[in-house]
Design an enzyme around this catalytic site. Structure first.
Site, PDB file in Angstrom:
ATOM      1  N   SER A 192       0.749  -1.168   0.061  1.00 10.20           N
ATOM      2  CA  SER A 192       0.013   0.074   0.179  1.00 10.20           C
ATOM      3  C   SER A 192       1.002   1.336  -0.127  1.00 10.20           C
ATOM      4  O   SER A 192       1.473   1.474  -0.870  1.00 10.20           O
ATOM      5  CB  SER A 192      -1.190  -0.026   1.108  1.00 10.20           C
ATOM      6  OG  SER A 192      -2.164   0.742   0.852  1.00 10.20           O
ATOM      7  N   ASP A 302      -9.152  -5.284  -6.040  1.00  6.20           N
ATOM      8  CA  ASP A 302      -8.558  -4.038  -4.888  1.00  6.20           C
ATOM      9  C   ASP A 302      -9.572  -2.889  -5.224  1.00  6.20           C
ATOM     10  O   ASP A 302      -9.064  -2.230  -6.193  1.00  6.20           O
ATOM     11  CB  ASP A 302      -7.088  -3.834  -4.974  1.00  6.20           C
ATOM     12  CG  ASP A 302      -6.625  -3.090  -3.954  1.00  6.20           C
ATOM     13  OD1 ASP A 302      -7.442  -2.455  -3.214  1.00  6.20           O
ATOM     14  OD2 ASP A 302      -5.541  -3.132  -3.503  1.00  6.20           O
ATOM     15  N   HIS A 333      -7.331  -5.770  -0.974  1.00  3.40           N
ATOM     16  CA  HIS A 333      -6.304  -5.059  -0.613  1.00  3.40           C
ATOM     17  C   HIS A 333      -5.543  -6.074   0.416  1.00  3.40           C
ATOM     18  O   HIS A 333      -5.567  -6.026   1.646  1.00  3.40           O
ATOM     19  CB  HIS A 333      -6.640  -3.803   0.222  1.00  3.40           C
ATOM     20  CG  HIS A 333      -5.529  -3.016   0.225  1.00  3.40           C
ATOM     21  ND1 HIS A 333      -4.887  -2.421  -0.892  1.00  3.40           N
ATOM     22  CD2 HIS A 333      -5.040  -2.150   1.274  1.00  3.40           C
ATOM     23  CE1 HIS A 333      -4.074  -1.400  -0.482  1.00  3.40           C
ATOM     24  NE2 HIS A 333      -4.186  -1.392   0.733  1.00  3.40           N
TER      25      HIS A 333
END
Length: 646
Positions: A192, A302, A333
């Site tokens: 991320s 995602d 995610h």
């Protein structure tokens, strides 16, 4: 300077074994193409330094210093020089890292005793240093965070520069310190925001950064915040900066006000501000400068860091000829450590050994792409998207069908970009439910049952000919699969995984930092419908993301844009649909314009890249047809490309 390497043959002949050997000879041991755990994790050196970044993000007149927590084999004090694996993060003292939200802990002297995740436990015994770096403006580093902007990136670049003798650093007592224990060869990794920083630092072209492993990472912050002028979130940039900064709010209030002004929520346009946070073709970082190899991984489902972040980055790297590898999963995610753990650690081990230790193993001879096509069902292919994919151009019919033949001249359909029950747009499930029913806020076109199985590999694109009765409308295009099936539950809790109570271990442990993590399993849902691909466009941005062109009411315009990319098995007997609608209440924060949208069906289509799952892909919808030539996705005059980033 080269690191001394002891071969597997020598290891086999060492009577004391690997552990004993490590105590007498500061050399890295290689067996079967990978480094061996011969260095003591318990006895490793744990320290922290402050690297001078060269930026002043908080505008206090002093250069920001970046806190760097280090763990390295004790043998580096006696001549061993090791490469570095580095995870730069803004989350070490707020969200924590990984599925279990681990945070760093320190002893009374301020030195780290616990590093989140398994990278230190696994790789330090194998002859690496691991660095957990606090992003500028977070945790123990100086400055203010800027949600992916220049100072976020340049702080990480400074650490790579220090490891290669080009920047200054200081011990806690203020004395200067050099990284004499490293080869300078550095790899960045992280999920991320962490992986995003890896992308950004690589795109500065910094020397010494040999490889990056971006996991579910951003490559353009404009595209994280919005698509084609349609906002996913409001106040995304200052909101995220405020979240990761645990200092008193007043410290960075002025900086946050600048982020709020720069993001320009009022228009949703791409501007000079967004160009500074564009790592594909920005002012500070751009893909054309990347020197590092890239091992990327992303979830095609995602809906936080959406997979165009990967797809556009991958395409830019391919144009540059960057050495690269990818894993794509059906999850949301989610880190691959929590998807396919043992295979991931083994592959990552080979990758870092090849790129940072220069060990000639077989990782680069493996297929470039590993792709999950169903729950825990994996395939490999030569590249991504599949080189065997061909565009199938599907056209809406006047009778609500979707097929290869164009509709007759004059055939139209319409919908209204209207407010839903909560005042925003309509939710996605309402858009896709019962596609044969008339609904004022959407129009749907459904294929006959698919006569063969195929696989979507790549990025669908919508091409519409429309007219409005207002200057603009928010447009949604959905490619939808209708057919009972069991799929990864990427919309459910955990984004496709369930965390179990059992643990397994990867690496060595101490009482304060173990290498054991809770196992996971895939979660699935059986349903009759699934949205395959999603895409959005503010119609006034159909020509430019920087200079909107409101439409003249009553006049037809050609508009086109790409959806999010996808890897998806289109099964025999299922039906494929194109759903067109206005503002999406689930993924947009826009206000519906109230415009009536009339679609010229003969001038509209969706292009779907399809590859055979067997030998009969040409009959997926009908006999093979050449892909039509059309203007393609929106061209912009400036290159463009859930709040929980963690």
């Amino acid at each position: 300077m080269a690191v001394a390497v002891l071969t597997g043959a020598a290891l086999a002949g060492a009577g004391g074994g690997a552990t004993a050997l490590a105590g007498t000879s500061p050399k890295i041991v290689v067996k079967d193409g990978v480094t061996q755990p011969v260095f003591s994790y318990k006895d490793a050196i744990r320290e922290h330094v402050y690297v001078e970044s060269g930026v002043d993000s908080d505008r206090d007149g002093k250069k920001d210093r970046v806190n760097v927590d280090i763990i390295r084999p004790r043998e580096t004090e006696h001549g061993l020089r090791v490469p570095v694996i580095m995870d730069e993060s803004p989350y070490y003292d707020n969200a924590g890292r990984g599925n279990e939200s681990e945070r760093k802990t320190y002893d009374a002297a301020g030195n780290p005793v616990k590093f989140p995740l398994y990278y230190d436990n696994y790789f330090v015994p194998r002859g690496y240093a691991f660095l957990a770096v606090d992003m500028v403006g977070t945790t123990r580093s100086d400055g203010c965070p800027v949600s992916g902007g220049p100072t976020d990136v340049l702080g990480g670049k400074a650490v790579v520069d220090w490891l290669n003798g080009r920047a200054r650093a200081y011990r806690p007592d203020g004395s200067p310190v050099k990284a004499t224990w490293t080869t300078g060869r550095t790899g960045m990794i992280g999920k991320s925001y962490d992986g995003t920083l890896a992308n950004g630092v690589a795109a500065t072209g910094v020397e010494g950064l040999e490889t990056i492993v971006p996991i579910s990472a951003i490559s353009s912050w404009y595209d994280y915040s919005r698509m084609n002028g349609v906002k996913y979130w409001t106040d995304e940039q200052p909101g995220l900066a405020d979240y990761v900064d645990t200092d008193p709010p007043e410290k960075c209030a002025a900086v946050n006000a600048g982020l709020d002004e720069g993001e320009d929520d009022a228009t949703g346009n791409y501007n000079a501000y967004w160009k500074t946070a564009d790592y594909r073709d920005g002012t500070v970082a751009r893909a054309s400068r990347v020197r590092a190899s890239v091992f990327a991984t992303h979830g095609v489902n995602d809906l936080n860091v959406k997979d165009d972040q990967f797809a556009e980055w991958w395409n830019a790297l391919a144009r540059r000829g960057v050495q690269r590898k990818v894993w794509l999963t059906q999850r949301g995610h989610v880190d691959p450590f929590d998807t396919r753990r043992d295979a991931w650690v083994a592959t990552l081990h080979k990758w870092f050994d090849h790129e940072l230790q220069r060990i000639p193993n077989d990782v680069m001879r493996q297929p470039r792409a590993d792709i999950e096509v169903g729950p825990d069902q994996w395939i490999t292919q030569r590249d991504w998207p599949s080189r065997d994919a061909r565009n199938v151009v599907l056209r809406p019919g006047r009778d609500g069908s979707l097929g290869l033949k164009p509709a007759p001249a004059g055939a139209t359909a319409s919908f209204t970009d209207e407010a839903g029950p909560q005042g925003a747009g309509h939710p996605e499930d309402a858009m896709v439910s019962d596609p044969t029913a008339a609904k004022p806020y959407r129009t749907a076109f459904v294929s006959a049952p698919l006569p063969a199985t195929g696989r979507l590999s790549g990025t669908p694109a919508a091409r519409l000919k429309i007219k409005l009765d207002e200057p603009t409308a928010n447009l949604t295009a959905l490619l939808v699969d209708y057919g009972d099936d069991t799929r990864v539950d990427y919309l459910g809790a955990g984004s496709g995984i369930r965390t179990l109570k059992t643990e397994d271990c990867h690496g060595e442990s101490t009482p304060t930092d173990d290498a054991c993590y809770r196992q996971t399993e895939v979660t699935t849902v059986t349903s009759p419908v699934n949205v395959v691909a999603r895409g959005w466009l503010d119609a006034q941005n159909h020509r430019s993301l920087s200079r909107p062109s409101p439409l003249v009411p009553g006049r037809y315009y050609g508009v086109s844009w790409q959806t999010l990319s996808q890897e998806y098995v289109l099964k025999k007997g299922h039906r494929l649909a194109l759903v067109l609608a206005g503002t999406d209440a689930d993924y947009n924060t826009e206000t519906p314009t109230g415009a009536k949208v009339t679609v010229d069906l003969r001038g509209s289509s969706v292009s779907v890249p399809v590859v055979a799952a067997g030998d009969d892909v040409t009959t997926l919808v009908a006999p093979p047809q050449p892909a039509e030539t059309w203007r393609g996705p929106v061209k912009v005059d400036l290159p463009v490309q859930e709040r929980e980033l963690y």
